[in-house]
Enzyme design. Structure first.
Site, PDB file in Angstrom:
ATOM      1  N   GLY A   1      69.358 120.287 -77.849  1.00 23.80           N
ATOM      2  CA  GLY A   1      69.346 120.124 -79.060  1.00 23.80           C
ATOM      3  C   GLY A   1      68.154 119.998 -79.808  1.00 23.80           C
ATOM      4  O   GLY A   1      67.421 119.603 -79.437  1.00 23.80           O
ATOM      5  N   ALA A   2      67.892 121.250 -80.584  1.00 22.48           N
ATOM      6  CA  ALA A   2      66.516 121.626 -81.184  1.00 22.48           C
ATOM      7  C   ALA A   2      66.494 121.237 -82.774  1.00 22.48           C
ATOM      8  O   ALA A   2      65.969 121.624 -83.522  1.00 22.48           O
ATOM      9  CB  ALA A   2      65.965 122.852 -80.940  1.00 22.48           C
TER      10      ALA A   2
ATOM     11  N   HIS B   1      75.801 100.608 -79.673  1.00 25.69           N
ATOM     12  CA  HIS B   1      74.831 101.257 -80.768  1.00 25.69           C
ATOM     13  C   HIS B   1      75.830 101.281 -81.928  1.00 25.69           C
ATOM     14  O   HIS B   1      76.339 102.437 -82.079  1.00 25.69           O
ATOM     15  CB  HIS B   1      74.090 102.375 -80.387  1.00 25.69           C
ATOM     16  CG  HIS B   1      73.276 102.885 -81.339  1.00 25.69           C
ATOM     17  ND1 HIS B   1      72.313 102.362 -81.823  1.00 25.69           N
ATOM     18  CD2 HIS B   1      73.125 104.218 -81.874  1.00 25.69           C
ATOM     19  CE1 HIS B   1      71.568 103.106 -82.777  1.00 25.69           C
ATOM     20  NE2 HIS B   1      72.259 104.171 -82.882  1.00 25.69           N
TER      21      HIS B   1
HETATM   22  N1  APR Z   1      74.285 122.971 -77.067  1.00 30.06           N
HETATM   23  C1  APR Z   1      73.241 122.843 -77.437  1.00 30.06           C
HETATM   24  N2  APR Z   1      72.996 122.360 -78.719  1.00 30.06           N
HETATM   25  C2  APR Z   1      73.827 122.036 -79.698  1.00 30.06           C
HETATM   26  C3  APR Z   1      74.819 122.078 -79.316  1.00 30.06           C
HETATM   27  C4  APR Z   1      75.430 122.550 -77.833  1.00 30.06           C
HETATM   28  N3  APR Z   1      76.743 122.702 -77.569  1.00 30.06           N
HETATM   29  N4  APR Z   1      75.774 121.664 -80.281  1.00 30.06           N
HETATM   30  C5  APR Z   1      74.877 121.414 -81.283  1.00 30.06           C
HETATM   31  N5  APR Z   1      73.812 121.727 -80.726  1.00 30.06           N
HETATM   32  C6  APR Z   1      72.382 121.524 -81.818  1.00 30.06           C
HETATM   33  C7  APR Z   1      72.740 122.036 -83.007  1.00 30.06           C
HETATM   34  O1  APR Z   1      72.640 123.518 -83.251  1.00 30.06           O
HETATM   35  C8  APR Z   1      71.350 121.420 -83.534  1.00 30.06           C
HETATM   36  O2  APR Z   1      70.404 122.013 -83.550  1.00 30.06           O
HETATM   37  O3  APR Z   1      72.188 120.273 -81.777  1.00 30.06           O
HETATM   38  C9  APR Z   1      71.342 119.882 -82.832  1.00 30.06           C
HETATM   39  C10 APR Z   1      71.723 118.750 -83.574  1.00 30.06           C
HETATM   40  O4  APR Z   1      70.505 118.419 -84.522  1.00 30.06           O
HETATM   41  P1  APR Z   1      70.597 117.959 -85.765  1.00 30.06           P
HETATM   42  O5  APR Z   1      71.813 118.393 -86.356  1.00 30.06           O
HETATM   43  O6  APR Z   1      69.473 118.079 -86.492  1.00 30.06           O
HETATM   44  O7  APR Z   1      71.068 116.303 -85.409  1.00 30.06           O
HETATM   45  P2  APR Z   1      70.036 115.233 -85.308  1.00 30.06           P
HETATM   46  O8  APR Z   1      69.490 114.556 -86.217  1.00 30.06           O
HETATM   47  O9  APR Z   1      68.980 115.792 -84.165  1.00 30.06           O
HETATM   48  O10 APR Z   1      70.784 114.345 -84.117  1.00 30.06           O
HETATM   49  C11 APR Z   1      71.265 114.610 -82.758  1.00 30.06           C
HETATM   50  O11 APR Z   1      71.252 112.425 -82.157  1.00 30.06           O
HETATM   51  O12 APR Z   1      70.668 110.184 -83.126  1.00 30.06           O
HETATM   52  C12 APR Z   1      71.657 111.331 -82.888  1.00 30.06           C
HETATM   53  O13 APR Z   1      73.454 110.715 -84.213  1.00 30.06           O
HETATM   54  C13 APR Z   1      72.449 111.493 -83.878  1.00 30.06           C
HETATM   55  O14 APR Z   1      74.033 112.579 -82.502  1.00 30.06           O
HETATM   56  C14 APR Z   1      72.949 112.730 -83.311  1.00 30.06           C
HETATM   57  C15 APR Z   1      71.976 113.549 -82.319  1.00 30.06           C
END
Ligand code: APR
Length: 312
Positions: free
Chosen positions: A13-14, A179
């Protein structure tokens, strides 16, 4: 460019949390980092940007971006932030079903490509996602651990520091349980320079701080309008990764599998745990008041209800 760091941490997740965690790991020279996402280009672009910050900030960590799970091979830790973030008006539970699918598939990929890693989950709802990662990976429970109580206690510590006008780092707070709205702030174990806050603040102030802590994530979501908190969540993940990589045996409240401790069984829930190279090596039982114990039980029930919605 040679890889000079021996440990390797992959971040799945980037997005906001993942990228900030990768940056924190690199900036502290803790490990080489692989940033992986399903979206093409985003992890590569962010990784290259972070690499180019190295000569300025002064770190040699190798940061690479990828869309291919083969690149996580050999990771010591895999931090999982993949999923959807909470939007205004959306409860953590709304995220449950969607993120459950994502976490299960991510965990299966970790099992296949980095079978000796420790999984550190960040995706919400945290305790259920950690439970699902454990189930889907088939890893021993110690090697699957969730980040959230450290974030919650940091929020509580920050609010106490503001209230008492003391340094942020002089406060040691404790938050256990889930949480979410039913988290269990533990004032009886919360201290400022060693003094219990129960001696420093009137009960009404403590109650207000506890309430604000419970809404800590929602308060930030309300400000941001789009997206949710990421600086403190990423910092907490990095701090836990550091304790594991350096085998610190540091006591950090984490989401861990309860196996009889605190009278709880078969769920991941926030409890004080010693983090070292084996992962969450030991759950430590501390004294709680009757009210805190009851709140922990309510937390556990809420987590179990969520778990049941996801595990067939
Ligand atoms: N595999 C890899 N990456 C994925 C997948 C997957 N199957 N599905 C989604 N992603 C990626 C998205 O493309 C996105 O870049 O996960 C990333 C999530 O990033 P953001 O939407 O910016 O979310 P973020 O604020 O980083 O939070 C991520 O952490 O704190 C928790 O509640 C929050 O569950 C959330 C997670």
């Amino acid at each position: 460019m040679p890889s000079v760091m021996t440990p390797k941490v992959s971040v799945i997740g980037a997005g906001n949390v993942g990228a900030e965690a990768a940056r924190g790991l690199a900036a502290r020279q803790l490990a080489d980092v692989v940033l992986l996402d399903i979206v093409e280009g985003v992890p590569q672009g962010k990784a290259l940007d972070m690499l180019q910050a190295g000569p300025i900030v002064g770190y040699d960590s190798l940061v690479t971006g990828s869309n291919d799970y083969k690149d996580i091979a050999g990771s010591d830790i895999v931090i999982v932030t993949a999923g959807l973030a909470r939007k205004p008006g959306m409860s953590r539970d709304d995220l449950l079903k969607k993120n459950a699918q994502i976490i299960s598939s991510v965990a299966q990929n970790i099992k296949q490509h980095a079978p000796n890693s420790i999984i550190l989950t960040v995706t919400n709802p945290l305790d259920t996602m950690t439970y699902l990662a454990w189930k889907a990976s088939g890893f021993v429970p110690e090697k699957v651990v969730g980040m959230a109580p450290l974030l919650d206690l940091a929020r509580m510590a920050a609010f106490i520091a503001i209230e008492l006008n003391v340094p942020l780092t002089s406060v040691s707070a404790m938050v256990l349980g889930t949480h979410g709205d039913l988290m269990v702030p533990v004032p009886s174990q919360t201290k400022v320079s060693g003094k219990p806050i129960t001696e420093l603040l009137p009960q009404a102030k403590i109650d207000a701080i506890v309430e604000r802590t419970k809404n800590g994530g929602a308060e930030i979501v309300a400000h941001l309008k789009t997206g949710s908190a990421y600086y403190a969540p990423a910092a907490a993940a990095v701090r836990m990764a550091e304790a594991i990589l350096k085998d610190k045996k540091e006591l950090i409240p984490s989401s861990v599998l309860a196996q009889g401790q605190y009278g709880l069984n078969d769920l991941y829930i926030g409890l004080p745990a010693k983090l070292g190279k084996g992962g969450a090596e030991q759950i430590v039982e501390i004294e709680l008041t009757k009210a805190e114990e009851a709140a922990l039980k309510r937390s556990a029930e809420a987590i179990k209800a969520n778990n049941q919605k996801c595990v067939k």
